[in-house]
Write a protein that holds these residues in place. Sequence first.
Motif, PDB file in Angstrom:
ATOM      1  N   GLN A  13      18.200  -3.948  11.455  1.00  0.00           N
ATOM      2  CA  GLN A  13      17.397  -2.749  11.231  1.00  0.00           C
ATOM      3  C   GLN A  13      17.125  -2.615   9.743  1.00  0.00           C
ATOM      4  O   GLN A  13      17.819  -1.886   9.037  1.00  0.00           O
ATOM      5  N   PRO A  14      16.102  -3.291   9.251  1.00  0.00           N
ATOM      6  CA  PRO A  14      15.825  -3.209   7.808  1.00  0.00           C
ATOM      7  C   PRO A  14      15.293  -1.828   7.421  1.00  0.00           C
ATOM      8  O   PRO A  14      14.671  -1.136   8.228  1.00  0.00           O
ATOM      9  N   GLU A  15      15.558  -1.457   6.176  1.00  0.00           N
ATOM     10  CA  GLU A  15      15.017  -0.206   5.665  1.00  0.00           C
ATOM     11  C   GLU A  15      13.500  -0.297   5.613  1.00  0.00           C
ATOM     12  O   GLU A  15      12.940  -1.358   5.351  1.00  0.00           O
ATOM     13  N   ILE A  16      12.855   0.821   5.885  1.00  0.00           N
ATOM     14  CA  ILE A  16      11.401   0.870   5.898  1.00  0.00           C
ATOM     15  C   ILE A  16      10.933   1.236   4.496  1.00  0.00           C
ATOM     16  O   ILE A  16      11.380   2.234   3.925  1.00  0.00           O
ATOM     17  N   GLY A  17      10.049   0.431   3.955  1.00  0.00           N
ATOM     18  CA  GLY A  17       9.561   0.642   2.597  1.00  0.00           C
ATOM     19  C   GLY A  17       8.531   1.762   2.513  1.00  0.00           C
ATOM     20  O   GLY A  17       8.012   2.253   3.527  1.00  0.00           O
ATOM     21  N   ILE A  18       8.225   2.137   1.302  1.00  0.00           N
ATOM     22  CA  ILE A  18       7.268   3.219   1.051  1.00  0.00           C
ATOM     23  C   ILE A  18       5.884   2.866   1.586  1.00  0.00           C
ATOM     24  O   ILE A  18       5.216   3.695   2.203  1.00  0.00           O
ATOM     25  N   ARG A  19       5.452   1.642   1.417  1.00  0.00           N
ATOM     26  CA  ARG A  19       4.123   1.255   1.918  1.00  0.00           C
ATOM     27  C   ARG A  19       4.054   1.347   3.444  1.00  0.00           C
ATOM     28  O   ARG A  19       3.052   1.786   3.997  1.00  0.00           O
ATOM     29  N   GLU A  20       5.129   0.950   4.121  1.00  0.00           N
ATOM     30  CA  GLU A  20       5.150   1.040   5.581  1.00  0.00           C
ATOM     31  C   GLU A  20       5.169   2.497   6.035  1.00  0.00           C
ATOM     32  O   GLU A  20       4.507   2.856   7.003  1.00  0.00           O
ATOM     33  N   GLN A  21       5.917   3.340   5.313  1.00  0.00           N
ATOM     34  CA  GLN A  21       5.917   4.776   5.616  1.00  0.00           C
ATOM     35  C   GLN A  21       4.503   5.342   5.431  1.00  0.00           C
ATOM     36  O   GLN A  21       4.011   6.102   6.269  1.00  0.00           O
ATOM     37  N   TYR A  22       3.854   4.952   4.344  1.00  0.00           N
ATOM     38  CA  TYR A  22       2.489   5.399   4.054  1.00  0.00           C
ATOM     39  C   TYR A  22       1.545   5.022   5.198  1.00  0.00           C
ATOM     40  O   TYR A  22       0.798   5.855   5.704  1.00  0.00           O
ATOM     41  N   LEU A  23       1.582   3.757   5.601  1.00  0.00           N
ATOM     42  CA  LEU A  23       0.681   3.283   6.658  1.00  0.00           C
ATOM     43  C   LEU A  23       0.932   3.997   7.986  1.00  0.00           C
ATOM     44  O   LEU A  23      -0.008   4.347   8.702  1.00  0.00           O
ATOM     45  N   SER A  24       2.180   4.231   8.305  1.00  0.00           N
ATOM     46  CA  SER A  24       2.527   4.936   9.535  1.00  0.00           C
ATOM     47  C   SER A  24       2.019   6.375   9.506  1.00  0.00           C
ATOM     48  O   SER A  24       1.423   6.859  10.474  1.00  0.00           O
ATOM     49  N   LEU A  25       2.253   7.075   8.397  1.00  0.00           N
ATOM     50  CA  LEU A  25       1.775   8.452   8.267  1.00  0.00           C
ATOM     51  C   LEU A  25       0.249   8.495   8.314  1.00  0.00           C
ATOM     52  O   LEU A  25      -0.338   9.355   8.967  1.00  0.00           O
ATOM     53  N   LYS A  26      -0.382   7.557   7.641  1.00  0.00           N
ATOM     54  CA  LYS A  26      -1.852   7.501   7.598  1.00  0.00           C
ATOM     55  C   LYS A  26      -2.419   7.290   8.999  1.00  0.00           C
ATOM     56  O   LYS A  26      -3.410   7.909   9.374  1.00  0.00           O
ATOM     57  N   GLN A  27      -1.777   6.428   9.776  1.00  0.00           N
ATOM     58  CA  GLN A  27      -2.276   6.099  11.110  1.00  0.00           C
ATOM     59  C   GLN A  27      -2.024   7.209  12.123  1.00  0.00           C
ATOM     60  O   GLN A  27      -2.878   7.497  12.950  1.00  0.00           O
ATOM     61  N   PHE A  28      -0.857   7.842  12.079  1.00  0.00           N
ATOM     62  CA  PHE A  28      -0.450   8.744  13.150  1.00  0.00           C
ATOM     63  C   PHE A  28      -0.456  10.235  12.798  1.00  0.00           C
ATOM     64  O   PHE A  28      -0.304  11.061  13.694  1.00  0.00           O
ATOM     65  N   CYS A  29      -0.623  10.587  11.527  1.00  0.00           N
ATOM     66  CA  CYS A  29      -0.477  11.983  11.115  1.00  0.00           C
ATOM     67  C   CYS A  29      -1.680  12.418  10.283  1.00  0.00           C
ATOM     68  O   CYS A  29      -1.765  12.070   9.105  1.00  0.00           O
ATOM     69  N   PRO A  30      -2.596  13.176  10.887  1.00  0.00           N
ATOM     70  CA  PRO A  30      -3.751  13.639  10.111  1.00  0.00           C
ATOM     71  C   PRO A  30      -3.290  14.434   8.891  1.00  0.00           C
ATOM     72  O   PRO A  30      -2.352  15.222   8.969  1.00  0.00           O
ATOM     73  N   GLY A  31      -3.933  14.194   7.793  1.00  0.00           N
ATOM     74  CA  GLY A  31      -3.583  14.861   6.542  1.00  0.00           C
ATOM     75  C   GLY A  31      -3.810  13.908   5.389  1.00  0.00           C
ATOM     76  O   GLY A  31      -4.445  12.861   5.539  1.00  0.00           O
ATOM     77  N   THR A  32      -3.262  14.266   4.245  1.00  0.00           N
ATOM     78  CA  THR A  32      -3.397  13.463   3.034  1.00  0.00           C
ATOM     79  C   THR A  32      -2.077  12.746   2.785  1.00  0.00           C
ATOM     80  O   THR A  32      -1.014  13.363   2.824  1.00  0.00           O
ATOM     81  N   VAL A  33      -2.161  11.446   2.511  1.00  0.00           N
ATOM     82  CA  VAL A  33      -0.962  10.667   2.205  1.00  0.00           C
ATOM     83  C   VAL A  33      -1.198   9.931   0.889  1.00  0.00           C
ATOM     84  O   VAL A  33      -2.239   9.299   0.719  1.00  0.00           O
ATOM     85  N   VAL A  34      -0.230  10.020  -0.006  1.00  0.00           N
ATOM     86  CA  VAL A  34      -0.331   9.306  -1.279  1.00  0.00           C
ATOM     87  C   VAL A  34       1.013   8.663  -1.603  1.00  0.00           C
ATOM     88  O   VAL A  34       2.061   9.124  -1.153  1.00  0.00           O
ATOM     89  N   ILE A  35       0.931   7.597  -2.378  1.00  0.00           N
ATOM     90  CA  ILE A  35       2.128   6.947  -2.924  1.00  0.00           C
ATOM     91  C   ILE A  35       2.146   7.251  -4.415  1.00  0.00           C
ATOM     92  O   ILE A  35       1.132   7.120  -5.095  1.00  0.00           O
ATOM     93  N   THR A  36       3.305   7.686  -4.908  1.00  0.00           N
ATOM     94  CA  THR A  36       3.446   8.040  -6.325  1.00  0.00           C
ATOM     95  C   THR A  36       4.714   7.422  -6.889  1.00  0.00           C
ATOM     96  O   THR A  36       5.423   6.696  -6.192  1.00  0.00           O
ATOM     97  N   ASP A  37       5.005   7.765  -8.135  1.00  0.00           N
ATOM     98  CA  ASP A  37       6.286   7.415  -8.747  1.00  0.00           C
ATOM     99  C   ASP A  37       6.523   5.903  -8.732  1.00  0.00           C
ATOM    100  O   ASP A  37       7.579   5.430  -8.300  1.00  0.00           O
ATOM    101  N   ASN A  38       5.514   5.147  -9.172  1.00  0.00           N
ATOM    102  CA  ASN A  38       5.628   3.675  -9.224  1.00  0.00           C
ATOM    103  C   ASN A  38       6.022   3.079  -7.877  1.00  0.00           C
ATOM    104  O   ASN A  38       6.925   2.248  -7.788  1.00  0.00           O
TER     105      ASN A  38
END
Length: 163
Positions: A13-38
């Motif tokens: 069960q590998p940890e889920i990275g920020i980019r994968e979290q971003y893509l999941s939120l973007k695909q399944f959760c209407p709203g605004t999603v951004v990646i910040t903090d490097n």
Amino acid sequence: MATDPLFLKRLEQPEIGIREQYLSLKQFCPGTVVITDNDKTVLWEGTLQPTPLSREYRVVIKYTLNHSPVCVINEPDLSVLAKGRKIPHIYQNQTGIRGTQLCLYLPVIKQKNKVSEWQPTMFLANTVLPWASMWLVYFEFWLSSGEWDGGGVEHDAIAESGR
């Protein structure tokens, strides 16, 4: 040579990275999603309406690697809706995000050797977002009945965790 069991578990069960979290939120959760903090933080802002008869709530979810995700309700102001009553299962908001920070899951409680109910192997879209919606259902029931039916741990125990 023996293999570390924790290492094997991380492979399963590998940890889920920020980019994968971003893509999941973007695909399944209407709203605004951004990646910040490097590339260390993902921020989702959107609207939840827990039931067709519920009001709409403006919600912010912030997750930074190596930290627990936080969920804040911006609008409406929950304390105004509560009319002076102490709202159950919220934190003193120290996130820098305006609004009420929700208590959605048991955090790590070091003194009691409790492991957090949320793990970095979980997608925010599958956990924190639906948990926030469910919390809002219990909040709406609480507004009308004065009883919190959402379960949870008393916040004295959570306060010990340093969260």
